[in-house]
Scaffold this motif. Sequence first.
Motif, PDB file in Angstrom:
ATOM      1  N   ASP A   1      54.427  69.144 -32.731  1.00 32.90           N
ATOM      2  CA  ASP A   1      54.961  70.022 -33.676  1.00 32.90           C
ATOM      3  C   ASP A   1      55.806  69.484 -35.022  1.00 32.90           C
ATOM      4  OD1 ASP A   1      54.154  72.286 -32.182  1.00 32.90           O
ATOM      5  OD2 ASP A   1      55.721  72.506 -31.144  1.00 32.90           O
ATOM      6  N   GLY A   2      55.437  70.115 -36.028  1.00 31.21           N
ATOM      7  CA  GLY A   2      56.286  69.435 -37.290  1.00 31.21           C
ATOM      8  C   GLY A   2      55.566  68.523 -37.950  1.00 31.21           C
ATOM      9  N   THR A   3      54.810  67.751 -37.127  1.00 30.91           N
ATOM     10  CA  THR A   3      54.234  66.591 -37.618  1.00 30.91           C
ATOM     11  C   THR A   3      53.263  66.941 -38.916  1.00 30.91           C
ATOM     12  OG1 THR A   3      54.053  65.459 -35.822  1.00 30.91           O
ATOM     13  CG2 THR A   3      52.673  64.548 -37.333  1.00 30.91           C
ATOM     14  N   GLN A   4      53.110  66.323 -40.029  1.00 31.87           N
ATOM     15  CA  GLN A   4      52.304  66.443 -41.293  1.00 31.87           C
ATOM     16  C   GLN A   4      51.529  65.377 -41.831  1.00 31.87           C
ATOM     17  OE1 GLN A   4      54.669  68.844 -44.119  1.00 31.87           O
ATOM     18  NE2 GLN A   4      56.311  68.809 -42.637  1.00 31.87           N
ATOM     19  N   VAL A   5      50.332  65.280 -41.886  1.00 25.57           N
ATOM     20  CA  VAL A   5      49.500  64.240 -42.355  1.00 25.57           C
ATOM     21  C   VAL A   5      48.593  64.900 -43.677  1.00 25.57           C
ATOM     22  CG1 VAL A   5      47.191  62.870 -41.798  1.00 25.57           C
ATOM     23  CG2 VAL A   5      49.091  63.530 -40.297  1.00 25.57           C
ATOM     24  N   TYR A   6      49.145  64.013 -44.772  1.00 25.99           N
ATOM     25  CA  TYR A   6      48.340  64.506 -45.991  1.00 25.99           C
ATOM     26  C   TYR A   6      47.617  63.180 -46.604  1.00 25.99           C
ATOM     27  CZ  TYR A   6      52.003  68.171 -46.009  1.00 25.99           C
ATOM     28  OH  TYR A   6      52.749  69.289 -45.641  1.00 25.99           O
ATOM     29  N   THR A   7      46.228  63.436 -46.751  1.00 24.87           N
ATOM     30  CA  THR A   7      45.596  62.235 -47.177  1.00 24.87           C
ATOM     31  C   THR A   7      45.820  61.890 -48.512  1.00 24.87           C
ATOM     32  OG1 THR A   7      43.662  63.745 -47.693  1.00 24.87           O
ATOM     33  CG2 THR A   7      43.781  62.632 -45.320  1.00 24.87           C
ATOM     34  N   HIS A   8      45.914  62.831 -49.587  1.00 22.58           N
ATOM     35  CA  HIS A   8      46.416  62.730 -51.074  1.00 22.58           C
ATOM     36  C   HIS A   8      45.626  61.494 -51.576  1.00 22.58           C
ATOM     37  CE1 HIS A   8      50.775  63.910 -50.471  1.00 22.58           C
ATOM     38  NE2 HIS A   8      49.956  65.235 -50.690  1.00 22.58           N
ATOM     39  N   GLY A   9      44.164  61.734 -51.692  1.00 21.08           N
ATOM     40  CA  GLY A   9      43.192  61.090 -52.293  1.00 21.08           C
ATOM     41  C   GLY A   9      42.886  59.615 -51.710  1.00 21.08           C
ATOM     42  N   ALA A  10      43.135  59.351 -50.210  1.00 21.91           N
ATOM     43  CA  ALA A  10      42.677  58.261 -49.615  1.00 21.91           C
ATOM     44  C   ALA A  10      41.530  57.825 -49.487  1.00 21.91           C
ATOM     45  CB  ALA A  10      43.635  58.022 -48.233  1.00 21.91           C
ATOM     46  N   THR A  11      40.891  56.687 -49.399  1.00 14.90           N
ATOM     47  CA  THR A  11      39.474  56.443 -49.286  1.00 14.90           C
ATOM     48  C   THR A  11      39.464  56.386 -47.459  1.00 14.90           C
ATOM     49  OG1 THR A  11      39.033  55.673 -51.460  1.00 14.90           O
ATOM     50  CG2 THR A  11      37.669  54.974 -49.477  1.00 14.90           C
ATOM     51  N   ILE A  12      38.586  57.070 -46.824  1.00 15.90           N
ATOM     52  CA  ILE A  12      38.645  56.945 -45.492  1.00 15.90           C
ATOM     53  C   ILE A  12      37.295  56.518 -44.925  1.00 15.90           C
ATOM     54  CG2 ILE A  12      39.047  58.184 -43.219  1.00 15.90           C
ATOM     55  CD1 ILE A  12      40.860  59.879 -44.584  1.00 15.90           C
ATOM     56  N   ASN A  13      37.005  55.371 -44.545  1.00 14.32           N
ATOM     57  CA  ASN A  13      35.676  54.861 -44.027  1.00 14.32           C
ATOM     58  C   ASN A  13      35.715  54.760 -42.420  1.00 14.32           C
ATOM     59  OD1 ASN A  13      35.033  54.041 -46.703  1.00 14.32           O
ATOM     60  ND2 ASN A  13      36.260  52.403 -46.475  1.00 14.32           N
ATOM     61  N   ILE A  14      34.470  55.409 -42.000  1.00 15.74           N
ATOM     62  CA  ILE A  14      34.356  55.486 -40.472  1.00 15.74           C
ATOM     63  C   ILE A  14      33.115  54.925 -39.825  1.00 15.74           C
ATOM     64  CG2 ILE A  14      34.561  57.207 -38.717  1.00 15.74           C
ATOM     65  CD1 ILE A  14      35.649  59.211 -41.019  1.00 15.74           C
TER      66      ILE A  14
END
Length: 371
Positions: free
Chosen positions: A244-257
């Motif tokens: 609860d309360g945790t926030q994840v914002y990618t904000h323009g990141a590059t994510i390679n999977i």
Amino acid sequence: MAINLSGGLSAISQVHDSSAINNGHIVIGSGVQNAVAMRVEAGPNALALNNGVIDINGRAQFQPAENIGMLVLDSGSGGRVGNTGTINLNGDNSTAMKIIARDGNSASAFSGGTINVNGDADSIFSTINTAVWLTGQEGSSVKADLSGPINLNGNSAVGIRAEGNATVNVTSDAVPRLNGGQYQIGVYAIGPEARINLPANGSYTTSNWFNTLFRYQDGAIFDGRGMTLTADTFFSTGVMGSGDGTQVYTHGATINIGQIATGLVIENGALGIIDANTQINITADTGRAALVDGMKRNLVGDYIDPNSKPSDDSLLINHAAINGAADWQNGLVAANHAQLINTGNITFGGREPMPLKPIPVQPSSTVAISA
């Protein structure tokens, strides 16, 4: 034979505003547990420096008590406390530098030296080796400035852990290097006041199975602005947001999977927002962009209590385009009462793709699509 030092034993111990410098070699032996190489307590203006070498070899028994290289308690806020030498964690369940502020006090330390986490711990059985661990208890504050290398070489290792009212300032040279062990976590933040300030435009890559680059939980806030995250080893994760309360914002990141890897996991009441400027590239078969789940996982990725009621508040919102050309790729997955909203374009070119996937492990996951 395990040597359990009841109450703890320190090779160098100091209290109040005293001075101690290690220019030599301190060894905590393989049969020792609950020991400290250098300890400083209640010394806001203390001088405590490791200029030499500290080897922590303790592996006294199954689930041994913690050994510590430098233990800083309510000290260093106006003095000079830190590591300019080398600390090697070669055993199990050890911490190189542990900085704690209690009872309304402050604590501060630095590391410009090298920390090598070489030994194998076993997070499946609740032992971890940690390079730098900060705890700021309620009403207290703790800070660390890190400029020296942190090398994670063994299994079940954590690079930087901050919980409570804790601030860590990290230069590019001090970003934890995941060098091959399984179940490694690069950066671990717990609580809404935990702050880990990383260098701008950083690039982070997993190195072995079950690695997690960033784990933020219990109200911590992750900002991926300028980052490049590559989770390309089996069962690895780029960012885990939990609680609860945790926030994840990618904000323009590059994510390679990569293969059998996941970009983001948002779980147990956390919020994740992937903005339209984020680039998500699934580069191998069976890769998955993101999972949102009502349940909570431990540090090895297993559900803590599979029979518990899932949170109804886990929410993932995706505005980004997701692309992949390999087989059996997954875009966005919702499980166990979680909520998923997608406005982005998902384009797959391989066999049997799954762009959006609700998993009714415990029913009532919600998926909304507007793209």
